[in-house]
Design a protein around this motif. Structure first.
Motif, short mmCIF file in Angstrom:
data_model
loop_
_atom_site.label_atom_id
_atom_site.label_comp_id
_atom_site.label_asym_id
_atom_site.label_seq_id
_atom_site.Cartn_x
_atom_site.Cartn_y
_atom_site.Cartn_z
N LYS A 1 1.19 -1.18 0.00
CA LYS A 1 0.58 -0.25 -0.33
C LYS A 1 1.14 1.25 0.32
O LYS A 1 0.14 2.50 -0.31
CB LYS A 1 -1.14 0.01 1.30
N GLU A 2 1.67 0.94 0.97
CA GLU A 2 2.77 2.89 0.82
C GLU A 2 3.93 1.98 -0.55
O GLU A 2 3.65 3.32 -0.96
CB GLU A 2 3.59 1.89 2.04
N MET A 3 4.15 2.01 -1.37
CA MET A 3 5.20 1.80 -2.47
C MET A 3 3.61 2.43 -3.92
O MET A 3 4.44 2.86 -4.54
CB MET A 3 5.38 -0.07 -2.79
N ALA A 4 2.73 1.43 -3.77
CA ALA A 4 1.41 2.09 -4.48
C ALA A 4 1.20 3.21 -4.28
O ALA A 4 1.17 4.09 -4.92
CB ALA A 4 0.69 1.42 -4.26
N ALA A 5 1.44 4.02 -3.13
CA ALA A 5 0.48 5.70 -2.95
C ALA A 5 2.30 6.66 -3.21
O ALA A 5 1.95 7.41 -4.17
CB ALA A 5 0.48 5.40 -1.17
N ARG A 6 3.14 5.50 -3.52
CA ARG A 6 4.02 6.29 -4.03
C ARG A 6 5.10 6.35 -5.42
O ARG A 6 5.78 6.19 -6.29
CB ARG A 6 5.72 6.47 -2.98
N GLY A 7 3.76 5.64 -5.77
CA GLY A 7 4.21 5.58 -7.88
C GLY A 7 5.24 4.14 -8.03
O GLY A 7 5.84 4.14 -9.03
N ILE A 8 5.38 3.08 -6.98
CA ILE A 8 6.15 1.58 -7.34
C ILE A 8 5.08 0.07 -7.39
O ILE A 8 4.15 0.43 -6.81
CB ILE A 8 7.51 1.89 -6.29
N SER A 9 5.11 0.79 -8.79
CA SER A 9 4.88 -0.62 -8.84
C SER A 9 5.39 -2.32 -9.10
O SER A 9 4.84 -3.16 -9.69
CB SER A 9 3.38 -0.53 -10.02
N SER A 10 6.49 -2.16 -9.28
CA SER A 10 7.87 -3.65 -9.34
C SER A 10 8.46 -4.06 -8.52
O SER A 10 9.19 -2.86 -7.51
CB SER A 10 8.00 -3.94 -10.77
N TRP A 11 8.71 -4.69 -8.55
CA TRP A 11 10.49 -5.62 -7.28
C TRP A 11 11.94 -4.40 -7.89
O TRP A 11 12.26 -4.18 -6.81
CB TRP A 11 10.44 -6.95 -7.34
N ASP A 12 11.83 -4.81 -8.89
CA ASP A 12 12.79 -3.63 -9.19
C ASP A 12 12.77 -1.96 -9.05
O ASP A 12 13.92 -1.85 -8.98
CB ASP A 12 13.17 -4.01 -11.03
N GLU A 13 11.01 -1.25 -9.24
CA GLU A 13 11.20 -0.41 -8.94
C GLU A 13 11.88 0.12 -7.32
O GLU A 13 12.29 1.24 -6.81
CB GLU A 13 9.53 0.02 -9.74
N TYR A 14 11.28 -0.75 -6.75
CA TYR A 14 11.13 -1.26 -5.39
C TYR A 14 13.01 -0.53 -4.98
O TYR A 14 13.02 0.17 -4.29
CB TYR A 14 10.85 -1.79 -4.86
N VAL A 15 13.66 -2.33 -5.28
CA VAL A 15 15.12 -1.89 -5.24
C VAL A 15 15.68 -0.63 -5.55
O VAL A 15 16.47 0.10 -4.71
CB VAL A 15 15.54 -3.12 -5.70
N ALA A 16 15.60 -0.68 -7.03
CA ALA A 16 15.55 1.11 -7.27
C ALA A 16 15.71 2.39 -6.56
O ALA A 16 16.29 3.84 -6.77
CB ALA A 16 16.04 1.25 -9.10
N SER A 17 14.81 3.12 -5.46
CA SER A 17 13.93 3.35 -5.09
C SER A 17 14.82 3.79 -3.46
O SER A 17 15.39 3.28 -3.04
CB SER A 17 12.16 2.93 -4.59
N PRO A 18 14.96 4.80 -3.47
CA PRO A 18 16.12 5.02 -1.87
C PRO A 18 15.01 5.51 -0.62
O PRO A 18 15.23 5.20 0.30
CB PRO A 18 15.60 6.97 -2.51
N TYR A 19 13.80 3.77 -0.66
CA TYR A 19 12.91 3.75 -0.24
C TYR A 19 13.51 2.33 0.15
O TYR A 19 13.06 1.46 1.32
CB TYR A 19 11.55 3.49 0.06
N TRP A 20 14.55 1.64 -0.38
CA TRP A 20 15.32 0.37 0.18
C TRP A 20 15.69 0.67 1.04
O TRP A 20 17.07 1.31 -0.19
CB TRP A 20 15.32 -0.29 -0.80
#
Length: 217
Positions: A170-189
């Motif tokens: 839910k948190e990642m969806a609110a930040r516009g992150i929709s995939s695992w690769d996007e999540y790992v590359a984001s500052p939230y990882w």
């Protein structure tokens, strides 16, 4: 007035109870009623088993601790303990050998329940075969209790893990992150506290991948 029993962590057990005499005093037959009142406390994993008692305090330590429990039960049955010394001693050796995985807490609970007639009648004599049969019943009951407790712990852990994954999705969806690769590359990882709490060790950890796993319909 309750004096209470100190329950230290595993590493500090011998600091709290440095000698077999201190264990005899803290876990005497007089403490059995506490375990009868609250059976769950008997299964505290920090109570030493009979095997650990031997490792901590010497080869005879388990028998030295168990004998007063047996003697107290014999007296409870109205039997002259002096006439039963030999059988009590042999019984204590048998129990600490065959059931060396039982802890001091579990054995205190066993004697309390046996006195209450939970496993059958008690007679005005010491019958080691009968007591041994009651101990087998207690052991079977113990195994089932531990199985249920472990299953409940696992269920709660899985629910907590699933809830954490739902919150993260839910948190990642609110930040516009929709995939695992996007999540790992984001500052939230990596997510704060997640790795430590759930034991993840890298970016391909299966438990973390459930964050973006599609829900089953």
């Amino acid at each position: 007035m309750e004096t209470g029993i100190s329950i230290p962590c595993k590493d500090s057990w011998q600091e709290t109870y440095p000698s077999i005499e201190s264990v005899l005093k803290a876990f005497s037959p007089a403490e059995q009623w506490r375990f009868a009142k609250d059976g769950d406390r008997a299964y505290n994993r920090y109570y030493p088993s009979m095997r650990r008692m031997r490792e901590y305090y010497g080869t005879e330590a388990a028998v030295v601790w168990l004998l007063p429990q047996v003697a107290n039960f014999v007296e409870y049955c109205g039997v002259d303990r002096q006439r039963e010394d030999a059988r009590m001693t042999e019984f204590a050796y048998m129990v600490t050998g065959l059931y060396d995985y039982l802890t001091v807490g579990e054995l205190l609970l066993f004697f309390a329940r046996m006195k209450a007639g939970v496993y059958g009648k008690v007679y005005a004599r010491f019958d080691p075969l009968l007591v041994g049969d009651y101990l087998k019943k207690f052991d079977a009951e113990r195994k089932e209790t531990l199985r249920r407790r472990n299953a409940e712990i696992q269920r709660r852990a899985e629910e907590e893990r699933a809830e954490a994954a739902r919150r993260r999705r839910k948190e990642m969806a609110a930040r516009g992150i929709s995939s695992w690769d996007e999540y790992v590359a984001s500052p939230y990882w990596p997510p704060r506290g997640f790795l430590k709490k759930f034991g993840a060790d890298g970016k391909t950890e299966p438990d973390l991948r459930t964050i973006f796993r599609p829900k089953r319909v």
